[in-house]
Design an enzyme around this catalytic site. Structure first.
Site, PDB file in Angstrom:
ATOM      1  N   GLN A  22       7.414  -4.253  -4.817  1.00  0.00           N
ATOM      2  CA  GLN A  22       6.580  -4.214  -6.014  1.00  0.00           C
ATOM      3  C   GLN A  22       7.098  -3.151  -6.980  1.00  0.00           C
ATOM      4  O   GLN A  22       7.459  -2.054  -6.546  1.00  0.00           O
ATOM      5  CB  GLN A  22       5.150  -3.872  -5.624  1.00  0.00           C
ATOM      6  CG  GLN A  22       4.204  -3.973  -6.792  1.00  0.00           C
ATOM      7  CD  GLN A  22       2.810  -3.522  -6.436  1.00  0.00           C
ATOM      8  OE1 GLN A  22       2.609  -2.370  -6.085  1.00  0.00           O
ATOM      9  NE2 GLN A  22       1.862  -4.423  -6.528  1.00  0.00           N
ATOM     10  N   MET A  33       0.869  -1.188   0.000  1.00  0.00           N
ATOM     11  CA  MET A  33       0.000   0.000   0.000  1.00  0.00           C
ATOM     12  C   MET A  33       0.899   1.229   0.000  1.00  0.00           C
ATOM     13  O   MET A  33       1.592   1.504   0.996  1.00  0.00           O
ATOM     14  CB  MET A  33      -0.920   0.009   1.227  1.00  0.00           C
ATOM     15  CG  MET A  33      -1.996  -1.062   1.182  1.00  0.00           C
ATOM     16  SD  MET A  33      -3.232  -0.865   2.467  1.00  0.00           S
ATOM     17  CE  MET A  33      -2.338  -1.405   3.909  1.00  0.00           C
ATOM     18  N   ALA A  34       0.873   1.952  -1.117  1.00  0.00           N
ATOM     19  CA  ALA A  34       1.712   3.146  -1.230  1.00  0.00           C
ATOM     20  C   ALA A  34       1.335   4.115  -0.120  1.00  0.00           C
ATOM     21  O   ALA A  34       0.153   4.351   0.136  1.00  0.00           O
ATOM     22  CB  ALA A  34       1.503   3.781  -2.603  1.00  0.00           C
ATOM     23  N   CYS A  65      -3.037  -1.260  -9.766  1.00  0.00           N
ATOM     24  CA  CYS A  65      -3.247   0.111  -9.292  1.00  0.00           C
ATOM     25  C   CYS A  65      -4.234   0.848 -10.195  1.00  0.00           C
ATOM     26  O   CYS A  65      -4.038   0.926 -11.413  1.00  0.00           O
ATOM     27  CB  CYS A  65      -1.910   0.856  -9.256  1.00  0.00           C
ATOM     28  SG  CYS A  65      -2.121   2.517  -8.617  1.00  0.00           S
ATOM     29  N   GLY A 111      -5.028  -5.786   3.165  1.00  0.00           N
ATOM     30  CA  GLY A 111      -4.531  -4.421   3.045  1.00  0.00           C
ATOM     31  C   GLY A 111      -5.108  -3.517   4.119  1.00  0.00           C
ATOM     32  O   GLY A 111      -4.606  -3.452   5.254  1.00  0.00           O
ATOM     33  N   GLY A 140      -8.904  -8.576  -1.182  1.00  0.00           N
ATOM     34  CA  GLY A 140     -10.050  -7.672  -1.292  1.00  0.00           C
ATOM     35  C   GLY A 140     -11.028  -7.856  -0.146  1.00  0.00           C
ATOM     36  O   GLY A 140     -11.627  -8.913   0.010  1.00  0.00           O
TER      37      GLY A 140
HETATM   38  C1  LIG Z   1      -3.564   3.515   0.534  1.00  0.00           C
HETATM   39  C2  LIG Z   1      -3.482   2.368  -0.420  1.00  0.00           C
HETATM   40  C3  LIG Z   1      -2.367   2.231  -1.218  1.00  0.00           C
HETATM   41  C4  LIG Z   1      -2.264   1.159  -2.115  1.00  0.00           C
HETATM   42  N1  LIG Z   1      -1.145   1.012  -2.850  1.00  0.00           N
HETATM   43  C5  LIG Z   1      -0.994  -0.067  -3.649  1.00  0.00           C
HETATM   44  C6  LIG Z   1       0.225  -0.313  -4.328  1.00  0.00           C
HETATM   45  O1  LIG Z   1       1.192   0.457  -4.225  1.00  0.00           O
HETATM   46  N2  LIG Z   1       0.290  -1.427  -5.121  1.00  0.00           N
HETATM   47  C7  LIG Z   1      -0.755  -2.287  -5.251  1.00  0.00           C
HETATM   48  O2  LIG Z   1      -0.648  -3.283  -5.965  1.00  0.00           O
HETATM   49  N3  LIG Z   1      -1.909  -2.092  -4.594  1.00  0.00           N
HETATM   50  C8  LIG Z   1      -2.032  -1.026  -3.791  1.00  0.00           C
HETATM   51  N4  LIG Z   1      -3.189  -0.860  -3.082  1.00  0.00           N
HETATM   52  C9  LIG Z   1      -4.227  -1.895  -3.158  1.00  0.00           C
HETATM   53  C10 LIG Z   1      -4.035  -2.943  -2.054  1.00  0.00           C
HETATM   54  O3  LIG Z   1      -2.820  -3.619  -2.189  1.00  0.00           O
HETATM   55  C11 LIG Z   1      -5.183  -3.965  -2.063  1.00  0.00           C
HETATM   56  O4  LIG Z   1      -5.162  -4.653  -3.297  1.00  0.00           O
HETATM   57  C12 LIG Z   1      -6.536  -3.306  -1.906  1.00  0.00           C
HETATM   58  O5  LIG Z   1      -6.522  -2.344  -0.873  1.00  0.00           O
HETATM   59  C13 LIG Z   1      -7.626  -4.345  -1.607  1.00  0.00           C
HETATM   60  O6  LIG Z   1      -7.312  -5.055  -0.436  1.00  0.00           O
HETATM   61  P1  LIG Z   1      -7.998  -4.684   0.988  1.00  0.00           P
HETATM   62  O7  LIG Z   1      -9.484  -4.710   0.780  1.00  0.00           O
HETATM   63  O8  LIG Z   1      -7.515  -5.766   1.913  1.00  0.00           O
HETATM   64  O9  LIG Z   1      -7.521  -3.323   1.349  1.00  0.00           O
HETATM   65  C14 LIG Z   1      -3.318   0.209  -2.212  1.00  0.00           C
HETATM   66  C15 LIG Z   1      -4.446   0.376  -1.411  1.00  0.00           C
HETATM   67  C16 LIG Z   1      -4.537   1.418  -0.519  1.00  0.00           C
HETATM   68  C17 LIG Z   1      -5.756   1.537   0.352  1.00  0.00           C
END
Ligand SMILES: Cc1cc2nc3c(=O)[nH]c(=O)nc-3n(C[C@H](O)[C@H](O)[C@H](O)COP(=O)(O)O)c2cc1C
Length: 332
Positions: free
Chosen positions: A79, A26-27, A109, A233, A210
């Site tokens: 990544q 998560m960036a 992304c 995440g 997700g």
């Molecule tokens: C603040 C934020 C930053 C994220 N940055 C990235 C990233 O850099 N690379 C990526 O593949 N996904 C990124 N994601 C997506 C997450 O890795 C993940 O796929 C998405 O949040 C769904 O999972 P979750 O429901 O458990 O949060 C980001 C999500 C959030 C909320």
């Protein structure tokens, strides 16, 4: 033998994870201090924030802070994001030299800034380009390369099965699927049918992602998709011990007792200290604000404290204010 609830160890290429619970990249969140907490609290792997393949920005502080180093605990996974096969291969090589033990490719992304340059989830619309990128990156490094994607561009173009097959043919060692299309952004609920379908199609490990926000949901997703691992995440923001709670539930079939206020306070304090050290006081105190907001927003009557904390930019004031907040919680 496969554990009924899905909890298991996981091997990706030559990298062995102690379990199959993964902290999502998560960036702006998954920096070294956060990843260290995820590892400490039970994640089998914590993937670092996306690193731009464009080498013109590698000299910036932002890129430098995202690079892995020997100080990283756990599996060093990073990544990369970009659209040019040669640039992506160079970025992979560079990170492997920096000590990365696993390279993940970002095709998930949804950010306009990223998709405009045809990177992130936008790439899923161009399977030939995907194949070029994956082949180049896999050939450039000895470490395993994984792919993270969404289910497709939009609901009429869900091509995650096709992309997963391409990935497997190109030598990708594991695939993560976030159960939403690009056009869903983060709206609606993640769906797991596509993840299940990919799992039935490829033989490399599939990681389901997700909306996994509790031990029960983790179990459901494992059982429904039969995925080899799950990735968490947002639910780990302000709650990095969710990994040990999930592990406990999957192993014992009951909830791990919740952390006490004292325990949470100690974790938050240690997190802030790590942020101040990692970023320096100026940037560290600004980044601390969002984490403290996540750690405390479920406490009743925390609004006033969070408003106050969100403008503090002095580390000693932050610590003092936070201590006072936890004292107040304990006395309530
Ligand atoms: C603040 C934020 C930053 C994220 N940055 C990235 C990233 O850099 N690379 C990526 O593949 N996904 C990124 N994601 C997506 C997450 O890795 C993940 O796929 C998405 O949040 C769904 O999972 P979750 O429901 O458990 O949060 C980001 C999500 C959030 C909320």
């Amino acid at each position: 033998m496969r554990n009924i609830a899905g909890f298991n160890s996981l091997t990706i290429g030559n990298v062995k994870l102690k379990n199959n619970l993964i902290a999502a990249p998560m960036a702006g969140v998954s920096d070294r201090p956060f990843r260290q907490l995820c590892y400490r609290f039970g994640a089998g792997m914590a993937v670092a924030e996306m690193f731009l393949a464009n080498s013109a920005v590698w000299h910036t502080d932002k890129s430098a802070l995202r690079m892995l180093s020997e100080e990283d605990s756990g599996i060093r996974a990073i990544q990369i994001v970009g659209a040019d096969p040669n640039e992506m291969a160079k970025a992979a090589e560079f990170n492997a030299k920096q000590g990365a033990q696993l390279i993940d490719i970002n095709m998930g992304c949804p950010a306009k800034k990223v998709n405009k340059k045809l990177a992130g989830s936008a790439l899923m619309q161009y399977p030939n380009l995907v194949a070029d990128i994956l082949t180049n990156v896999v050939q450039a490094v000895d470490v395993p390369v994984t792919l993270k994607m969404r289910t497709g561009w939009d609901k009429n173009h869900k091509n995650c099965i096709e992309i997963a097959q391409i990935a497997e043919e190109c030598g990708i060692k594991a695939i993560t699927i976030h159960g939403r299309t690009r056009s869903c952004l983060f709206h609606g609920e993640a769906e797991y049918d596509s993840i299940k379908a990919v799992k039935q199609t490829v033989s490399i490990p599939v990681i389901a992602n997700g909306d996994i926000n509790s031990p029960e949901k983790a179990k459901e997703v494992f059982q429904y998709t039969q995925a080899d691992a799950i990735m968490v995440g947002r639910a780990a923001e302000g709650h990095p011990w969710l990994f040990e709670e999930i592990a406990f539930y999957l192993q014992h079939g009951r909830q791990k007792p919740a952390k006490t206020v004292d325990e949470v306070e100690q974790i938050v304090m240690e997190h802030l200290d790590a942020l101040y050290q990692f970023y320096g006081e100026y940037k560290g105190s600004r980044i601390a604000r969002k984490h403290v907001n996540w750690y405390t927003n479920h406490y009743a009557n925390s609004n006033q404290f969070r408003r106050l904390f969100s403008v503090l930019d002095n580390t000693s004031q932050q610590i003092k204010t936070l201590k006072a907040f936890f004292n107040q919680i304990r006395n309530n």
